[in-house]
Design a protein around this motif. Structure first.
Motif, PDB file in Angstrom:
ATOM      1  N   LYS A 274       0.807  -1.214   0.000  1.00 18.72           N
ATOM      2  CA  LYS A 274       0.000   0.000   0.000  1.00 18.72           C
ATOM      3  C   LYS A 274       0.841   1.267   0.000  1.00 18.72           C
ATOM      4  O   LYS A 274       0.303   2.359   0.076  1.00 18.72           O
ATOM      5  N   GLU A 275       2.136   1.139  -0.065  1.00 21.07           N
ATOM      6  CA  GLU A 275       2.972   2.321   0.092  1.00 21.07           C
ATOM      7  C   GLU A 275       2.791   3.295  -1.072  1.00 21.07           C
ATOM      8  O   GLU A 275       2.766   4.496  -0.882  1.00 21.07           O
ATOM      9  N   LYS A 276       2.658   2.798  -2.271  1.00 20.17           N
ATOM     10  CA  LYS A 276       2.565   3.694  -3.415  1.00 20.17           C
ATOM     11  C   LYS A 276       1.124   4.072  -3.751  1.00 20.17           C
ATOM     12  O   LYS A 276       0.883   4.827  -4.688  1.00 20.17           O
ATOM     13  N   VAL A 277       0.142   3.548  -3.003  1.00 23.02           N
ATOM     14  CA  VAL A 277      -1.251   3.804  -3.344  1.00 23.02           C
ATOM     15  C   VAL A 277      -1.798   5.004  -2.606  1.00 23.02           C
ATOM     16  O   VAL A 277      -2.848   5.513  -2.940  1.00 23.02           O
ATOM     17  N   LEU A 278      -1.063   5.514  -1.599  1.00 23.67           N
ATOM     18  CA  LEU A 278      -1.686   6.456  -0.688  1.00 23.67           C
ATOM     19  C   LEU A 278      -1.445   7.909  -1.056  1.00 23.67           C
ATOM     20  O   LEU A 278      -2.374   8.706  -1.059  1.00 23.67           O
ATOM     21  N   ASP A 279      -0.213   8.283  -1.343  1.00 30.09           N
ATOM     22  CA  ASP A 279       0.121   9.699  -1.437  1.00 30.09           C
ATOM     23  C   ASP A 279      -0.487  10.374  -2.657  1.00 30.09           C
ATOM     24  O   ASP A 279      -1.240  11.334  -2.534  1.00 30.09           O
ATOM     25  N   GLU A 280      -0.155   9.895  -3.826  1.00 32.22           N
ATOM     26  CA  GLU A 280      -0.529  10.589  -5.050  1.00 32.22           C
ATOM     27  C   GLU A 280      -2.035  10.585  -5.331  1.00 32.22           C
ATOM     28  O   GLU A 280      -2.576  11.617  -5.716  1.00 32.22           O
ATOM     29  N   PRO A 281      -2.757   9.478  -5.170  1.00 33.58           N
ATOM     30  CA  PRO A 281      -4.206   9.552  -5.366  1.00 33.58           C
ATOM     31  C   PRO A 281      -4.894  10.506  -4.396  1.00 33.58           C
ATOM     32  O   PRO A 281      -5.878  11.165  -4.762  1.00 33.58           O
ATOM     33  N   ALA A 282      -4.399  10.608  -3.163  1.00 32.67           N
ATOM     34  CA  ALA A 282      -4.999  11.557  -2.221  1.00 32.67           C
ATOM     35  C   ALA A 282      -4.841  12.987  -2.715  1.00 32.67           C
ATOM     36  O   ALA A 282      -5.777  13.798  -2.640  1.00 32.67           O
ATOM     37  N   LEU A 283      -3.681  13.334  -3.262  1.00 36.22           N
ATOM     38  CA  LEU A 283      -3.474  14.671  -3.808  1.00 36.22           C
ATOM     39  C   LEU A 283      -4.333  14.909  -5.049  1.00 36.22           C
ATOM     40  O   LEU A 283      -4.887  16.003  -5.235  1.00 36.22           O
TER      41      LEU A 283
END
Length: 401
Positions: free
Chosen positions: A283-292
């Motif tokens: 889940k590390e790469k799923v959180l930051d960019e989609p939230a932005l």
């Protein structure tokens, strides 16, 4: 040994499978690079839906901007025309906001991360500075004062957003160029702190709009210009307060969104990222960019629905027609009618002749000493002997003795 050829075959198959690129997901072709497959992946529908919502927002902003430019000449009221500059600036910024949201959906590389970090803050600063100058404009209009022109307000919004552009540029230059850190690796707290000036612009805009809604301003002219002028002034004041209500709603919704986004980005995302690392790093790469990306799209639609569309409607709406007639307006005066030409056929044209005849008859009656009454009977009168006395030529009135 008969097992060794089987093991060699299995290892070769595993090696071939690991070296062969993974097949594209459903909806994407083989030519699409893996970082961009989230835009066409039908198995994870959220990327396609978010892309469609962002594209529809960009098209709506472009249509509204073109409509305002076409109708620009038909808006003659200076008070309404002054709001077109900040509104066009906001629509252009929203178009860039929806466009850059697509950069947060694709995979990471150095160029894309520099674009994200450099344009996130200035675009939001342009949006909120447009709201701020609209609040300044509405405050002056409700107070009965003249508003600055649209170009002046747009220039003020650009100057306010330029500060955030300098802050973002310095942050990228210090971390990426000078210290040599990768552009895609940065603490979330640093990313949030660079947007503190933008959040300050939003809070000032919300305070201005709330002040206009609750307090407003006193109309000029304490001496009073008549009941009709007072009613017209009150209707204008209510109209500008309606604009301020929409401005306050958009600012309040934006502030609530930023509070929710910062809370998730700083705390919730960190907690989920820690769980993802302990569970295998999925889940590390799923959180930051989609939230932005989601924050960008929601923020754009909030400003579009709660401010841009109502403000465009209020600018293009025709002002109410007043029933009062301006008697001092000589622009549409018509020449006086010629009464001699418009007289009907049965009018008394021989009036001057009758008047002359009556004067002659009266003079003759005075000389003869008789006059006719209303019933046609002649009555005796005092006959003048000789000529009638006349006043001297230099007589000017009654002389006081």
């Amino acid at each position: 040994m008969a097992v060794s050829p089987i093991i060699i075959c299995l290892l070769s198959l595993i090696g071939y499978g690991s070296s062969h690129p993974s097949p594209p997901p459903r909806g994407c072709s083989v030519d699409v690079d893996p970082p961009y497959r989230v835009l066409c992946d039908l198995e994870s529908v959220w990327g396609v839906v978010l892309e469609a919502v962002a594209c529809s927002g960009g098209v709506t902003s472009l249509v509204l901007a073109v409509l305002l430019l076409v109708k620009l000449r038909s808006i003659s009221d200076p008070a309404r025309r002054s709001g077109l500059g900040p509104l066009l600036l906001l629509l252009g910024t929203l178009l860039g906001l929806f466009t850059i949201s697509l950069a947060f959906l694709v995979g990471k590389n150095q160029a894309l991360c520099v674009v994200r970090r450099a344009f996130w803050g200035p675009l939001f600063a342009l949006c909120f500075s447009s709201l701020l100058v609209q609040g300044v404009r509405l405050r002056r209009l409700v107070a009965g004062k003249l508003s600055p022109t649209g170009s002046t307000l747009a220039a003020l919004g650009l100057a306010l957003a330029l500060v955030q552009g300098i802050i973002s540029a310095e942050w990228v230059l210090l971390t990426v160029v000078r210290e040599g850190h990768p552009a895609c690796e940065y603490p979330p707290l640093d990313f949030a702190l660079t947007c503190s000036y933008t959040l300050g612009l939003l809070l000032i805009a919300m305070g201005l709009s709330l002040g206009v809604v609750l307090c407003g301003g006193e109309l000029a002219g304490e001496g009073g210009g008549g009941g009709e002028e007072d009613r017209e002034g009150e209707s204008e004041k209510r109209r500008w307060k309606c604009n301020a209500v929409w401005l306050f709603l958009s600012s309040l919704a934006s502030a609530l969104l930023w509070v929710a986004w910062l809370g998730f980005y700083l705390y919730g995302s960190q907690a989920l990222r820690g769980k993802g690392k302990r569970g295998g790093g999925q889940k590390e790469k799923v959180l930051d960019e989609p939230a932005l990306a989601v924050a960008l799209v929601i923020q754009g639609w909030i400003l579009l629905l709660l401010h841009a569309i109502p403000e465009t409607h209020l600018c293009l709406r025709k002002p109410p027609q007043t029933n009062t007639q301006d008697f001092f307006d000589t622009s549409n005066t018509s020449p006086p009618p010629h009464f001699g030409d418009d007289l009907p056929a049965h009018s008394h044209r021989p009036f001057p002749e009758n008047q002359a005849f009556s004067m002659e008859e009266h003079s003759a009656t005075l000389r003869s000493g008789t006059y006719h009454g209303s019933h046609g009977s002649a009555r005796p009168g005092i006959a003048f002997r000789g000529q009638m006395p006349t006043a001297p030529i230099n007589y000017t009135g009654r002389r006081l003795w």
